[in-house]
Write a protein that holds these residues in place. Structure first.
Motif, PDB file in Angstrom:
ATOM      1  N   ARG A 149       0.569  36.897 -62.298  1.00 55.43           N
ATOM      2  CA  ARG A 149      -0.739  37.441 -62.531  1.00 55.43           C
ATOM      3  C   ARG A 149      -1.250  37.618 -61.757  1.00 55.43           C
ATOM      4  NH1 ARG A 149      -0.416  30.159 -64.148  1.00 55.43           N
ATOM      5  NH2 ARG A 149       0.918  30.259 -65.685  1.00 55.43           N
ATOM      6  N   TRP A 150      -0.980  37.765 -60.537  1.00 58.65           N
ATOM      7  CA  TRP A 150      -1.837  37.447 -59.278  1.00 58.65           C
ATOM      8  C   TRP A 150      -2.166  39.308 -59.132  1.00 58.65           C
ATOM      9  CZ3 TRP A 150      -5.504  37.194 -56.380  1.00 58.65           C
ATOM     10  CH2 TRP A 150      -6.349  38.197 -55.217  1.00 58.65           C
ATOM     11  N   ASP A 151      -0.861  39.650 -59.776  1.00 60.93           N
ATOM     12  CA  ASP A 151      -1.386  41.741 -60.251  1.00 60.93           C
ATOM     13  C   ASP A 151      -2.303  41.922 -61.024  1.00 60.93           C
ATOM     14  OD1 ASP A 151       0.549  42.246 -58.164  1.00 60.93           O
ATOM     15  OD2 ASP A 151       2.427  42.432 -59.726  1.00 60.93           O
ATOM     16  N   ALA A 152      -2.072  41.065 -61.743  1.00 62.35           N
ATOM     17  CA  ALA A 152      -3.063  41.073 -63.387  1.00 62.35           C
ATOM     18  C   ALA A 152      -4.406  41.115 -62.581  1.00 62.35           C
ATOM     19  CB  ALA A 152      -2.576  39.879 -64.165  1.00 62.35           C
ATOM     20  N   ILE A 153      -4.059  39.946 -62.414  1.00 63.44           N
ATOM     21  CA  ILE A 153      -6.213  39.829 -61.518  1.00 63.44           C
ATOM     22  C   ILE A 153      -6.714  41.095 -60.781  1.00 63.44           C
ATOM     23  CG2 ILE A 153      -7.445  38.192 -59.442  1.00 63.44           C
ATOM     24  CD1 ILE A 153      -5.878  36.057 -61.324  1.00 63.44           C
ATOM     25  N   VAL A 154      -5.861  41.095 -59.659  1.00 61.02           N
ATOM     26  CA  VAL A 154      -6.079  42.594 -58.902  1.00 61.02           C
ATOM     27  C   VAL A 154      -6.956  43.983 -59.938  1.00 61.02           C
ATOM     28  CG1 VAL A 154      -5.277  44.065 -56.671  1.00 61.02           C
ATOM     29  CG2 VAL A 154      -4.859  41.657 -57.121  1.00 61.02           C
ATOM     30  N   ALA A 212      -9.762  46.771 -53.423  1.00 61.78           N
ATOM     31  CA  ALA A 212      -9.170  47.343 -51.957  1.00 61.78           C
ATOM     32  C   ALA A 212      -8.733  46.392 -51.170  1.00 61.78           C
ATOM     33  CB  ALA A 212     -10.238  47.818 -51.222  1.00 61.78           C
ATOM     34  N   ARG A 213      -9.489  44.875 -51.152  1.00 62.69           N
ATOM     35  CA  ARG A 213     -10.373  43.786 -49.785  1.00 62.69           C
ATOM     36  C   ARG A 213      -9.021  43.065 -50.422  1.00 62.69           C
ATOM     37  NH1 ARG A 213     -16.322  42.647 -49.746  1.00 62.69           N
ATOM     38  NH2 ARG A 213     -16.925  44.062 -48.240  1.00 62.69           N
ATOM     39  N   ALA A 214      -8.618  42.935 -51.521  1.00 61.98           N
ATOM     40  CA  ALA A 214      -7.623  41.644 -52.323  1.00 61.98           C
ATOM     41  C   ALA A 214      -6.134  42.041 -52.271  1.00 61.98           C
ATOM     42  CB  ALA A 214      -7.959  41.750 -53.522  1.00 61.98           C
ATOM     43  N   MET A 215      -6.213  44.170 -52.257  1.00 60.90           N
ATOM     44  CA  MET A 215      -4.379  44.117 -52.306  1.00 60.90           C
ATOM     45  C   MET A 215      -4.113  44.315 -50.201  1.00 60.90           C
ATOM     46  SD  MET A 215      -4.286  47.003 -55.158  1.00 60.90           S
ATOM     47  CE  MET A 215      -4.742  48.295 -53.934  1.00 60.90           C
ATOM     48  N   ASN A 216      -4.818  44.295 -49.578  1.00 61.48           N
ATOM     49  CA  ASN A 216      -4.962  44.590 -47.920  1.00 61.48           C
ATOM     50  C   ASN A 216      -4.759  43.243 -47.339  1.00 61.48           C
ATOM     51  OD1 ASN A 216      -5.179  47.525 -48.051  1.00 61.48           O
ATOM     52  ND2 ASN A 216      -6.239  47.582 -48.670  1.00 61.48           N
ATOM     53  N   GLY A 217      -4.699  42.095 -48.139  1.00 61.76           N
ATOM     54  CA  GLY A 217      -4.903  40.691 -47.152  1.00 61.76           C
ATOM     55  C   GLY A 217      -5.002  39.448 -48.596  1.00 61.76           C
ATOM     56  N   VAL A 218      -4.404  38.234 -47.700  1.00 62.10           N
ATOM     57  CA  VAL A 218      -4.304  37.032 -48.477  1.00 62.10           C
ATOM     58  C   VAL A 218      -4.958  36.551 -48.666  1.00 62.10           C
ATOM     59  CG1 VAL A 218      -1.903  37.108 -47.708  1.00 62.10           C
ATOM     60  CG2 VAL A 218      -3.571  35.402 -46.219  1.00 62.10           C
TER      61      VAL A 218
END
Length: 139
Positions: free
Chosen positions: A30-35, A44-50
């Motif tokens: 689900r997270w990959d689909a959203i990102v 970019a911010r989402a992939m580099n932090g929680v």
């Protein structure tokens, strides 16, 4: 192991919400689909932090439980900061893309759609009209 906001500990009144928070934790699919659908800077911010993932889980908690923003478990951070970010995403149309990416997950897509729609209709009717396209309004 990375630590999510709800895992850091809950405030005194938040103990009954642990089960719901854990159930709304986004799995990797689900997270990959959203990102994948986020605008480039947000992606970019989402992939580099929680923090973006925790923000998303906090909003999903509000959407699914239908609790007021002030009842958001304190472990996710200040409810008002999360609410302000939610409103910005709603006004920018980002939530529409997120909801579209979650269509195969109706358990969270439908409550999220309702939350965004309710917000836009009650607080920013002009933004709904703007996104729907120009309309003729008689004098």
């Amino acid at each position: 192991m990375e630590e999510r906001g709800w895992e850091r500990g809950l405030g005194d009144g938040d103990a009954e919400m642990v089960d719901t928070a854990a159930a709304l934790q986004l799995d990797q699919a689900r997270w990959d689909a959203i990102v994948a659908i986020l605008p480039p800077l947000v992606r970019a911010r989402a992939m580099n932090g929680v923090r973006t993932r925790a923000f998303m889980e906090a909003v999903l908690w509000i959407a699914v439980t239908r609790q007021p923003w002030g009842r958001l478990p304190s472990a996710w951070g200040p409810w008002h900061s999360i609410y302000v970010r939610f409103t910005r995403w709603a006004q920018d149309g980002i939530w529409d893309e997120v909801i579209a990416s979650l269509q195969s997950h109706a358990d969270i897509a439908d409550p999220l759609r309702r939350l965004v729609s309710d917000y836009l209709l009650s607080h920013h009717p002009a933004s709904v009209n703007r996104r729907a396209g120009p309309r003729f309004t008689p004098f």
